[in-house]
Design an enzyme around this catalytic site. Sequence first.
Site, PDB file in Angstrom:
ATOM      1  N   ASP A 149      16.809  -7.349  88.961  1.00 23.10           N
ATOM      2  CA  ASP A 149      15.696  -6.767  88.217  1.00 23.10           C
ATOM      3  C   ASP A 149      14.729  -7.835  87.714  1.00 23.10           C
ATOM      4  O   ASP A 149      13.521  -7.616  87.676  1.00 23.10           O
ATOM      5  CB  ASP A 149      16.233  -5.964  87.029  1.00 23.10           C
ATOM      6  N   ASN A 193       9.266  -4.594  80.985  1.00 22.10           N
ATOM      7  CA  ASN A 193      10.471  -4.123  80.290  1.00 22.10           C
ATOM      8  C   ASN A 193      10.308  -4.185  78.779  1.00 22.10           C
ATOM      9  O   ASN A 193      10.282  -3.171  78.105  1.00 22.10           O
ATOM     10  CB  ASN A 193      11.690  -4.947  80.710  1.00 22.10           C
ATOM     11  N   TYR A 199      17.389  -4.310  76.629  1.00 27.21           N
ATOM     12  CA  TYR A 199      17.735  -4.847  75.308  1.00 27.21           C
ATOM     13  C   TYR A 199      17.682  -3.746  74.242  1.00 27.21           C
ATOM     14  O   TYR A 199      18.526  -3.668  73.343  1.00 27.21           O
ATOM     15  CB  TYR A 199      16.771  -5.985  74.968  1.00 27.21           C
TER      16      TYR A 199
END
Length: 310
Positions: free
Chosen positions: A69, A142, A185
Site C-alpha cells: 500500500d 491515507n 492508523y
Amino acid sequence: MEQPVVGLVVHPSKNVQESVEVLDRWNASGAGRLVARRIDAARLGSAIDAVDDDEFTDSVDLVVALGGDGTMLGAMRLVARRPVPVLGVNYGNVGFLVEIEPPELESALERLSAGEYQLEPHHALEARLSWGGSRTDYLAFNDITIVRRPGAGQVSADLSVGGFGYGYYRADAIVASTPAGSTAYNYAAGGPVLSPALSGSVVTPVAPMAGIDRSVVLAARERYRFDIAEGTRSAALEVDGLVVGEVATGAQLEVRLRKDAGSVVRLDAERHGRTGRLKLGLLDLPLRPDQLIELIPHDLRQKLHRETED
C-alpha cells in the site's frame, strides 16, 4: 486502453522481478510503451525507458505500482497533479489498496487492454504547514499525523473548524484520515471506519490525556486547522506514514479534503471489497498470520500445499 504509456513505480528494496519480466514481455509485444523513473532505472534493466519525474507524470496513461500500500500511495501522490489510474500489484503484507497478486498481472494487462475494468476515485487531504514564516504544502491519500517524538512530551493542539474554535487535544498523536485511510492508523487508534462512498474525513486522538478524547467526523466542505499549542516541544509530521517534517509550539496546520484526487484501477471491485473486509476482521484477532495457519486442520494444509506445488 489502446497502446497506452504505462509508468512503473517499484518498491525500493523488494524483489519484484517476476512482475518486471511480465511487463517486459508486454512492452516488447508493442501493446504499449513502458516507462520508469530514472531513480528506479538501475533495478529494471535497459528494456524499459527511463525518464525524468516531470516527463513521467506528464506522459503516462496508467501507473503500475509494484509493492504494498505504501508504494501505491506514493504512486498516487506522484501523479496527483494529473490523476491517472493506478494499478497495485501486491508485494507487501496486508494490502488494503492493492488488488492483484504477482501471478495475476499478465491477465490483468489483457483485461486493461480489453477495457474490462473500473476506476475507483480516491479523496485526499491537502494540508498547509505554516511555521516560522515559511509555508509547505502536502497531500495525503491515507492520513496526516502529528505524533510525539520519544522523550519530547506530548502533542498539544487546538482544533478550529471553519474558523471557529472546536476544542483542544493533548495526546500522543492526532490523526486526520480520509475514508480510505480510516482503516489504517485511525482504526488502530480506535477511530471509526468511514465508508469509501463518504466524502469527508475523521480526526482521532491517539492515547489522549486531556481535551477531545473521541473521533470527530467532518464533512468535505469543512476546512479545519490545528494550532500547535504550548507544551509541544517537538513532534513529527507524517504524511501517509512517512515523516516529512517537524512541528512545535506556534506551528499551524490547515487541512481540507480534495475530492477525486486519485484514481485506482479495480478489476473486480466486489471481490476486492470482500477481501478488504476479511483482512480488516483478521487484524482484530489476537493472532499473527503464522499462528492463524495453525488453526487450519493438518490434512487441509497438506492438500493446499500439494495444490500449490502442482
